[in-house]
Design an enzyme around this catalytic site. Structure first.
Site, short mmCIF file in Angstrom:
data_model
loop_
_atom_site.label_atom_id
_atom_site.label_comp_id
_atom_site.label_asym_id
_atom_site.label_seq_id
_atom_site.Cartn_x
_atom_site.Cartn_y
_atom_site.Cartn_z
N THR A 158 -44.22 -33.02 -51.66
CA THR A 158 -45.09 -34.14 -51.98
C THR A 158 -45.97 -34.54 -50.79
O THR A 158 -45.62 -34.27 -49.64
CB THR A 158 -44.20 -35.34 -52.38
OG1 THR A 158 -44.97 -36.53 -52.37
CG2 THR A 158 -43.05 -35.55 -51.41
N ASP A 159 -47.07 -35.22 -51.10
CA ASP A 159 -47.92 -35.75 -50.03
C ASP A 159 -47.26 -36.94 -49.32
O ASP A 159 -47.70 -37.34 -48.24
CB ASP A 159 -49.30 -36.18 -50.58
CG ASP A 159 -49.25 -37.26 -51.66
OD1 ASP A 159 -48.14 -37.68 -52.05
OD2 ASP A 159 -50.34 -37.68 -52.11
N GLU A 160 -46.19 -37.50 -49.93
CA GLU A 160 -45.59 -38.71 -49.37
C GLU A 160 -44.92 -38.45 -48.01
O GLU A 160 -44.66 -39.39 -47.26
CB GLU A 160 -44.59 -39.32 -50.36
CG GLU A 160 -45.28 -39.61 -51.69
CD GLU A 160 -44.54 -40.55 -52.62
OE1 GLU A 160 -43.72 -41.34 -52.16
OE2 GLU A 160 -44.82 -40.48 -53.83
N LYS A 217 -37.49 -35.65 -48.77
CA LYS A 217 -38.37 -34.51 -49.04
C LYS A 217 -38.85 -33.89 -47.72
O LYS A 217 -38.96 -32.66 -47.60
CB LYS A 217 -39.56 -34.94 -49.90
CG LYS A 217 -39.24 -35.31 -51.33
CD LYS A 217 -38.68 -34.17 -52.18
CE LYS A 217 -39.68 -33.09 -52.48
NZ LYS A 217 -39.13 -32.08 -53.44
N TYR A 247 -36.92 -41.60 -50.24
CA TYR A 247 -37.39 -40.43 -51.01
C TYR A 247 -38.22 -39.51 -50.12
O TYR A 247 -37.93 -38.32 -50.00
CB TYR A 247 -38.22 -40.88 -52.22
CG TYR A 247 -39.04 -39.76 -52.83
CD1 TYR A 247 -38.43 -38.67 -53.43
CD2 TYR A 247 -40.45 -39.80 -52.79
CE1 TYR A 247 -39.19 -37.63 -53.97
CE2 TYR A 247 -41.21 -38.77 -53.33
CZ TYR A 247 -40.58 -37.69 -53.92
OH TYR A 247 -41.33 -36.65 -54.45
P1 NAD Z 1 -38.42 -35.47 -62.18
O1 NAD Z 1 -37.56 -36.54 -61.60
O2 NAD Z 1 -39.16 -35.74 -63.44
O3 NAD Z 1 -37.54 -34.17 -62.44
C1 NAD Z 1 -36.58 -33.71 -61.55
C2 NAD Z 1 -35.65 -32.75 -62.29
O4 NAD Z 1 -34.69 -32.25 -61.35
C3 NAD Z 1 -34.88 -33.42 -63.42
O5 NAD Z 1 -34.94 -32.60 -64.57
C4 NAD Z 1 -33.46 -33.49 -62.89
O6 NAD Z 1 -32.47 -33.41 -63.91
C5 NAD Z 1 -33.41 -32.30 -61.96
N1 NAD Z 1 -32.40 -32.43 -60.91
C6 NAD Z 1 -32.16 -33.54 -60.14
N2 NAD Z 1 -31.15 -33.28 -59.30
C7 NAD Z 1 -30.77 -32.01 -59.52
C8 NAD Z 1 -29.79 -31.16 -58.95
N3 NAD Z 1 -28.98 -31.59 -57.97
N4 NAD Z 1 -29.67 -29.89 -59.40
C9 NAD Z 1 -30.48 -29.44 -60.41
N5 NAD Z 1 -31.40 -30.20 -61.00
C10 NAD Z 1 -31.56 -31.46 -60.56
O7 NAD Z 1 -39.38 -35.05 -61.00
P2 NAD Z 1 -40.85 -34.41 -61.07
O8 NAD Z 1 -41.83 -35.51 -61.06
O9 NAD Z 1 -40.88 -33.39 -62.13
O10 NAD Z 1 -40.91 -33.71 -59.65
C11 NAD Z 1 -40.53 -32.34 -59.48
C12 NAD Z 1 -40.72 -31.97 -58.02
O11 NAD Z 1 -42.08 -32.18 -57.65
C13 NAD Z 1 -39.89 -32.83 -57.05
O12 NAD Z 1 -39.41 -31.99 -56.04
C14 NAD Z 1 -40.88 -33.84 -56.51
O13 NAD Z 1 -40.52 -34.24 -55.20
C15 NAD Z 1 -42.15 -33.02 -56.50
N6 NAD Z 1 -43.40 -33.78 -56.63
C16 NAD Z 1 -43.56 -34.71 -57.64
C17 NAD Z 1 -44.76 -35.38 -57.77
C18 NAD Z 1 -45.00 -36.38 -58.88
O14 NAD Z 1 -46.05 -37.06 -58.89
N7 NAD Z 1 -44.13 -36.50 -59.86
C19 NAD Z 1 -45.81 -35.15 -56.85
C20 NAD Z 1 -45.62 -34.20 -55.84
C21 NAD Z 1 -44.40 -33.52 -55.74
P1 TYD Z 2 -45.02 -44.28 -58.78
O1 TYD Z 2 -45.52 -43.81 -60.11
O2 TYD Z 2 -43.63 -44.80 -58.68
O3 TYD Z 2 -45.29 -43.10 -57.73
P2 TYD Z 2 -45.18 -43.11 -56.11
O4 TYD Z 2 -44.46 -44.32 -55.66
O5 TYD Z 2 -44.42 -41.85 -55.87
O6 TYD Z 2 -46.60 -43.07 -55.63
O7 TYD Z 2 -46.00 -45.43 -58.29
C1 TYD Z 2 -47.39 -45.20 -58.17
C2 TYD Z 2 -47.98 -46.45 -57.58
O8 TYD Z 2 -47.84 -47.52 -58.55
C3 TYD Z 2 -47.26 -46.93 -56.34
O9 TYD Z 2 -48.22 -47.48 -55.43
C4 TYD Z 2 -46.33 -48.03 -56.84
C5 TYD Z 2 -47.10 -48.61 -58.01
N1 TYD Z 2 -46.27 -49.17 -59.10
C6 TYD Z 2 -46.55 -50.45 -59.59
O10 TYD Z 2 -47.46 -51.15 -59.12
N2 TYD Z 2 -45.77 -50.93 -60.60
C7 TYD Z 2 -44.74 -50.22 -61.14
O11 TYD Z 2 -44.04 -50.74 -62.05
C8 TYD Z 2 -44.49 -48.90 -60.65
C9 TYD Z 2 -43.38 -48.06 -61.21
C10 TYD Z 2 -45.29 -48.41 -59.63
#
Ligand code: NAD
Ligand code: TYD
Length: 352
Positions: free
Chosen positions: A133-135, A163, A159
């Protein structure tokens, strides 16, 4: 030939597997622990598809990972599995340490042992792609340039710290053991199958349910949004052509303040499914207590990926967000199935 995909029942993992099998004949071994965020229903359309094997399990289970690698002999592992919600990491970081750090470590160890035993040709072709992630880069002030791959790691939440730790382990396994790794650092995704604890699906869900749309703090925090299918295409591109040991930023060039994202969602819903009383969904917006340590701005410079591998997002924010709203409107049963029980407990704990 096959690939092993972890976290395949989650938001991005499921989109990745569905897209992969729509475009490739190559088999996918899916591994997911099915935590609250994992939903087997996301992969339901693959039932009966012999190219897809789903295994319920933990990336921290070394024996299981070794067995899966041994049996299926994948040519690549794509590691999506993670605990992914910042707010949950603030309320309870333990699972983040276990899965994101220890779990990734166990995967790397199992993959290292597997890789050592491959033939020279198979070892050369093998890839471990870590999805991050970019975070990890921390927070930007309004005037600072977007994060490049060379930006210092400055994670601010449990988190992002977990990561960051996993990214460092992946890097170290390349430098120390020569494991053929790739890492992608992507901005905020949105699209189908997004669990409604994250901003965009939460707002759509609450709007339609007549509930408040909670905006943390002043709503001026900025995120860079990417349609999930563009993230999946970037991962495929990096897997195919990425240079070993390199990291690639993935982003949509779509910086938006949270309040603007929520306004856009309300406006699209006003068009697509107007409220019965004729008022705008904007009336449901409520400003709530800010997230502790809330990062102010993320922005991704994805020019390395474009320059070196020719990748660009296909969707604009406007086209992607409308597709997303339409998906949620046509898939209310999916939302209903996951917003019962444990989801309600989370919402009441987080939003009181
Ligand atoms: P998500 O929470 O929707 O899905 C995560 C999945 O991993 C779930 O299906 C969960 O059951 C599984 N999981 C959790 N712990 C596990 C374990 N110990 N063993 C096997 N499976 C396990 O997350 P997402 O949004 O799909 O993100 C997927 C990846 O992409 C993550 O690594 C996250 O850090 C990264 N990512 C997410 C975003 C975003 O905006 N959602 C952006 C950049 C990177
Ligand atoms: P989120 O979707 O949780 O992603 P991330 O924290 O990984 O960026 O949140 C996106 C942005 O929205 C973040 O700045 C937090 C804000 N946010 C709210 O303002 N209200 C909410 O209820 C949630 C879940 C997030």
């Amino acid at each position: 030939m096959a690939i092993l995909v972890t976290g395949s029942a989650g938001f991005i993992g499921a989109n990745f597997v569905l897209d992969w099998l729509a475009q490739n004949s190559e088999a996918v071994i899916s591994l997911d622990k099915l935590t609250y965020a994992g939903n087997a229903e996301n992969l339901e359309s693959l039932a009966g598809d012999t190219r897809h094997t789903f295994v319920k399990g933990d990336i921290g289970d070394s024996g299981l990972i070794a067995e899966l690698l041994e049996i299926h002999q994948p040519r690549a592992v794509i590691n999506f599995a993670a605990e992914s919600h910042v707010d949950r990491s603030i309320l309870g970081p333990e699972d983040f340490i276990q899965t994101n750090i220890v779990g990734t470590f166990r995967m790397l160890e199992a993959v290292r042992a597997y890789h050592r035993k491959l033939s020279a040709e198979a070892a050369e072709a093998f890839r471990f792609l870590h999805v991050s992630t970019d975070e990890v880069y921390g927070s930007l002030s309004p005037a600072e340039p977007a994060f490049t791959e060379r930006h210092q790691y400055e994670p601010n939440s449990p988190y992002s710290a977990s990561k960051a730790a996993s990214d460092h382990l992946v890097r170290a396994y390349h430098h120390t053991y020569g494991l053929p790794v790739l890492t992608t650092n992507c901005s905020n995704n949105y699209g189908p199958y997004h669990f409604p604890e994250k901003l965009i699906p939460l707002v759509i869900h609450n709007a339609l349910a007549g509930k408040p749309l909670p905006i943390y703090g002043d709503g001026q925090q900025v995120r860079d949004w990417l349609y999930v299918k563009d993230h999946c295409s970037a991962i495929r591109r990096v897997l195919e052509g990425g240079a070993l040991g390199e990291t690639y930023n993935v982003g949509g060039w779509n910086e938006k303040a949270n309040i603007d994202v929520v306004h856009t969602l309300c406006d699209i819903l006003d068009e697509e499914q107007p409220r019965d009383d004729g008022h705008s969904y904007r009336q449901q917006i409520t400003f709530v207590k800010d997230r502790p340590g809330h990062d102010r701005r993320y922005a991704i410079d994805a020019s390395k990926l474009e320059r070196e591998l020719g990748w660009k997002p296909a969707e604009t924010f406007e086209s992607g967000i409308r597709k997303t709203v339409r998906w949620y409107l046509s898939n209310q049963h999916w939302v209903d199935n996951i917003t019962s029980g444990a989801y309600r407990d989370w919402v009441s704990k987080q939003y009181q």
